[in-house]
Motif scaffolding. Structure first.
Motif, PDB file in Angstrom:
ATOM      1  N   GLN A 180       0.860  -1.186   0.000  1.00  0.00           N
ATOM      2  CA  GLN A 180       0.000   0.000   0.000  1.00  0.00           C
ATOM      3  C   GLN A 180       0.891   1.228   0.000  1.00  0.00           C
ATOM      4  O   GLN A 180       2.056   1.153   0.316  1.00  0.00           O
ATOM      5  CB  GLN A 180      -0.851   0.002   1.257  1.00  0.00           C
ATOM      6  CG  GLN A 180      -2.260   0.473   1.017  1.00  0.00           C
ATOM      7  CD  GLN A 180      -3.036   0.416   2.308  1.00  0.00           C
ATOM      8  OE1 GLN A 180      -2.650   1.050   3.279  1.00  0.00           O
ATOM      9  NE2 GLN A 180      -4.116  -0.344   2.328  1.00  0.00           N
ATOM     10  N   THR A 236       1.002   5.602  -1.591  1.00  0.00           N
ATOM     11  CA  THR A 236       0.238   6.473  -2.475  1.00  0.00           C
ATOM     12  C   THR A 236       0.233   5.811  -3.843  1.00  0.00           C
ATOM     13  O   THR A 236       0.985   4.871  -4.089  1.00  0.00           O
ATOM     14  CB  THR A 236       0.901   7.851  -2.600  1.00  0.00           C
ATOM     15  OG1 THR A 236       2.227   7.634  -3.069  1.00  0.00           O
ATOM     16  CG2 THR A 236       0.907   8.580  -1.285  1.00  0.00           C
ATOM     17  N   ARG A 282       0.020   4.076  12.914  1.00  0.00           N
ATOM     18  CA  ARG A 282      -0.840   3.738  11.779  1.00  0.00           C
ATOM     19  C   ARG A 282      -1.921   4.812  11.580  1.00  0.00           C
ATOM     20  O   ARG A 282      -2.172   5.258  10.474  1.00  0.00           O
ATOM     21  CB  ARG A 282      -1.489   2.374  12.028  1.00  0.00           C
ATOM     22  CG  ARG A 282      -1.468   1.509  10.824  1.00  0.00           C
ATOM     23  CD  ARG A 282      -1.975   0.126  11.149  1.00  0.00           C
ATOM     24  NE  ARG A 282      -0.938  -0.758  11.658  1.00  0.00           N
ATOM     25  CZ  ARG A 282      -1.013  -1.439  12.788  1.00  0.00           C
ATOM     26  NH1 ARG A 282      -2.051  -1.349  13.564  1.00  0.00           N
ATOM     27  NH2 ARG A 282      -0.037  -2.226  13.158  1.00  0.00           N
ATOM     28  N   ARG A 283      -2.517   5.218  12.722  1.00  0.00           N
ATOM     29  CA  ARG A 283      -3.562   6.254  12.665  1.00  0.00           C
ATOM     30  C   ARG A 283      -2.976   7.546  12.103  1.00  0.00           C
ATOM     31  O   ARG A 283      -3.556   8.192  11.244  1.00  0.00           O
ATOM     32  CB  ARG A 283      -4.106   6.516  14.081  1.00  0.00           C
ATOM     33  CG  ARG A 283      -5.586   6.174  14.216  1.00  0.00           C
ATOM     34  CD  ARG A 283      -6.200   6.728  15.484  1.00  0.00           C
ATOM     35  NE  ARG A 283      -5.364   6.625  16.661  1.00  0.00           N
ATOM     36  CZ  ARG A 283      -5.303   5.559  17.463  1.00  0.00           C
ATOM     37  NH1 ARG A 283      -6.032   4.489  17.186  1.00  0.00           N
ATOM     38  NH2 ARG A 283      -4.548   5.546  18.528  1.00  0.00           N
ATOM     39  N   GLU A 284      -1.794   7.866  12.608  1.00  0.00           N
ATOM     40  CA  GLU A 284      -1.158   9.111  12.186  1.00  0.00           C
ATOM     41  C   GLU A 284      -0.814   9.065  10.700  1.00  0.00           C
ATOM     42  O   GLU A 284      -0.918  10.053   9.990  1.00  0.00           O
ATOM     43  CB  GLU A 284       0.095   9.344  13.026  1.00  0.00           C
ATOM     44  CG  GLU A 284       0.675  10.734  12.925  1.00  0.00           C
ATOM     45  CD  GLU A 284      -0.158  11.773  13.637  1.00  0.00           C
ATOM     46  OE1 GLU A 284      -0.056  12.949  13.270  1.00  0.00           O
ATOM     47  OE2 GLU A 284      -0.921  11.422  14.553  1.00  0.00           O
ATOM     48  N   GLN A 309      -2.456   7.616   8.454  1.00  0.00           N
ATOM     49  CA  GLN A 309      -3.686   7.895   7.694  1.00  0.00           C
ATOM     50  C   GLN A 309      -3.967   9.392   7.660  1.00  0.00           C
ATOM     51  O   GLN A 309      -4.313   9.953   6.635  1.00  0.00           O
ATOM     52  CB  GLN A 309      -4.860   7.161   8.322  1.00  0.00           C
ATOM     53  CG  GLN A 309      -5.038   5.781   7.712  1.00  0.00           C
ATOM     54  CD  GLN A 309      -5.801   4.838   8.609  1.00  0.00           C
ATOM     55  OE1 GLN A 309      -6.426   5.259   9.583  1.00  0.00           O
ATOM     56  NE2 GLN A 309      -5.738   3.567   8.305  1.00  0.00           N
ATOM     57  N   THR A 310      -3.771  10.034   8.833  1.00  0.00           N
ATOM     58  CA  THR A 310      -3.972  11.490   8.910  1.00  0.00           C
ATOM     59  C   THR A 310      -3.038  12.189   7.930  1.00  0.00           C
ATOM     60  O   THR A 310      -3.418  13.147   7.248  1.00  0.00           O
ATOM     61  CB  THR A 310      -3.625  12.005  10.335  1.00  0.00           C
ATOM     62  OG1 THR A 310      -4.239  11.156  11.268  1.00  0.00           O
ATOM     63  CG2 THR A 310      -4.054  13.433  10.525  1.00  0.00           C
ATOM     64  N   ARG A 333      -1.943  11.382   5.154  1.00  0.00           N
ATOM     65  CA  ARG A 333      -2.349  11.374   3.737  1.00  0.00           C
ATOM     66  C   ARG A 333      -3.241  12.562   3.417  1.00  0.00           C
ATOM     67  O   ARG A 333      -3.387  12.950   2.275  1.00  0.00           O
ATOM     68  CB  ARG A 333      -3.074  10.075   3.404  1.00  0.00           C
ATOM     69  CG  ARG A 333      -2.149   8.897   3.528  1.00  0.00           C
ATOM     70  CD  ARG A 333      -2.560   7.732   2.666  1.00  0.00           C
ATOM     71  NE  ARG A 333      -1.612   6.650   2.911  1.00  0.00           N
ATOM     72  CZ  ARG A 333      -1.858   5.609   3.699  1.00  0.00           C
ATOM     73  NH1 ARG A 333      -3.038   5.466   4.241  1.00  0.00           N
ATOM     74  NH2 ARG A 333      -0.941   4.695   3.895  1.00  0.00           N
ATOM     75  N   SER A 346       4.718   7.766   1.246  1.00  0.00           N
ATOM     76  CA  SER A 346       4.375   6.408   1.641  1.00  0.00           C
ATOM     77  C   SER A 346       5.094   6.103   2.951  1.00  0.00           C
ATOM     78  O   SER A 346       6.147   6.686   3.228  1.00  0.00           O
ATOM     79  CB  SER A 346       4.874   5.490   0.515  1.00  0.00           C
ATOM     80  OG  SER A 346       4.597   4.164   0.817  1.00  0.00           O
TER      81      SER A 346
END
Ligand SMILES: Nc1ncnc2c1ncn2[C@@H]1O[C@H](COP(=O)(O)OP(=O)(O)OP(=O)(O)O)[C@@H](O)[C@H]1O
Length: 379
Positions: free
Chosen positions: A5, A7, A62-64, A66-67, A69, A81
């Motif tokens: 995974q 960009t 992981r959460r960060e 996502q933020t 992006r 990435s």
């Protein structure tokens, strides 16, 4: 191996990246120039050693990620990435060919930049902060080492997001009565647990960064961390000096003084600070910042360039040792204060090394991170 995974433009497959030379390192990471093989693009890959980032929770990372992006601003260095390889977190970023402001000062401007370049660099950095604060984020690590430059004079604030959350996720600083960071740039309220802090902490760090760019080093940078902590809390805030800093304008001095106010509620927001006269007159970075890359005029003393280079190398080594000694700490504020009270104002600052050692010894080895079992966990 985890699912690929990243960009659309940059995969999360480590074998797609050919790491070239090392371009820098901080307390917990090494940064490499690299080629992204599918497109032959030059990129920078920051490899964070997860074992050395105590207190990191991979869910937070992981959460960060996502933020991250969603972060999209011309003055914020984005991550293309990010993924975990063995015990490292790889963050793939645009390559900023002129490195950081700190790097530039250490190699060519040991006494700091001229005001026109500083105004442009700070204005671009402030636009980045204004954007991050509007999105509800705090950067937490504003300093010359995190302001990156490229050939065109473009200025980008780096180290927000994945790597920042390695240290500062959630309310860790307040809830645990501990903090991690580089104390020279740290706002007084961040040093004192229970006080609570917000985006105004970045404005303090921004003011310290302004002094760093003006002098080539941050205030108190020669002192051991515990002493910096006490001086920041107890002394009057640092300033541009009326006598020693005559070459700088009144606007510049006033802007720095506005940022370095101990009462965080009296510090301006980034948005308000952008309207300050110092920034209204700032030149576009492609003019003033690019000038910093012009070849230096030949020096009369032919030995001088070598001496400068040696000094820069020594400085880089000591800076990295200094950073390794403090950035990766997760120290207890009460412990720190107790030890700091043993250092007297007239102590020889060279005693700092022993103080550092005793501090580290008292803290012990606090590894809070769980290394991932999956050798390549995609975030
Ligand atoms: N995208 C990039 N392009 C070019 N050079 C970079 C890039 N990212 C980092 N660097 C260089 O690598 C150096 C180290 O970066 P890194 O973010 O690891 O350390 P730091 O922020 O200075 O320290 P710390 O992480 O301990 O706060 C930077 O100061 C800069 O010179």
């Amino acid at each position: 191996m985890g699912k690929m995974q990243g960009t659309r433009s940059h995969s999360a497959n480590p074998s797609d990246y050919q790491l070239l030379e090392e371009i820098g390192h901080g307390a917990t990471a090494t940064v490499y120039k690299a080629i992204y093989l599918p497109s032959k693009d030059v990129v920078a890959v920051k490899c964070l050693d997860l074992d050395r980032c105590s207190g990191t929770n991979l869910d937070d990372v992981r959460r960060e990620a996502q933020t991250l992006r969603l972060i999209d601003h011309p003055n914020v260095l984005r991550a293309y990435s990010s993924f975990v390889v063995d015990r490292n977190l790889w963050v793939v970023m645009p390559f900023m060919s002129k490195g950081s402001c700190l790097h530039r000062m250490k190699t060519a401007y040991p006494d700091g930049f001229e005001e026109a370049a500083i105004a442009s660099i700070l204005k671009e950095t402030l636009k980045a902060l204004d954007y991050l604060h509007r999105q509800g984020h705090i950067h937490r690590d504003v300093k010359a080492g995190n302001i990156l430059l490229d050939n065109n004079g473009t200025v980008k604030l780096a180290d927000f997001g994945v790597s920042a959350c390695m240290f500062d996720s959630g309310d860790r600083q307040r809830s645990r009565n501990t903090f991690v960071g580089t104390p020279c740039w740290m706002a007084p309220e961040v040093m004192q647990p229970g006080t609570g802090y917000n985006s105004k902490a970045d404005i303090w760090s921004f003011g310290i960064t302004a002094l760093e760019l003006a002098h080539g080093h941050a205030p108190f940078s020669n002192y051991p961390p515990m002493k910096v902590l006490l001086m920041t809390i107890q002394n009057a805030p640092p300033r541009l000096d009326q006598d020693c800093d005559k070459k700088f304008s009144k606007f510049f001095k006033d802007m720095v003084a506005m940022c370095l106010v101990k009462d965080q509620t009296k510090r301006p927001t980034a948005e308000k600070l952008l309207k300050h006269s110092f920034f209204k007159h700032a030149k576009p970075p492609e003019l003033s910042v690019k000038k910093l890359f012009a070849p230096m005029p030949p020096l009369c003393n032919p030995v001088k360039p070598l001496q400068l280079q040696e000094a820069a190398q020594q400085e880089a080594t000591s800076q990295s040792q200094y950073q390794r000694g403090i950035s990766a700490w997760n120290f207890d504020i009460e412990d720190l204060k107790a030890q700091a009270s043993l250092v007297h104002d007239d102590d020889d600052i060279h005693g700092g090394k022993d103080d550092d050692r005793s501090m580290k010894a008292s803290l012990g080895d606090k590894k809070l991170i769980q290394p991932p079992h999956d050798p390549m966990l995609v975030l």
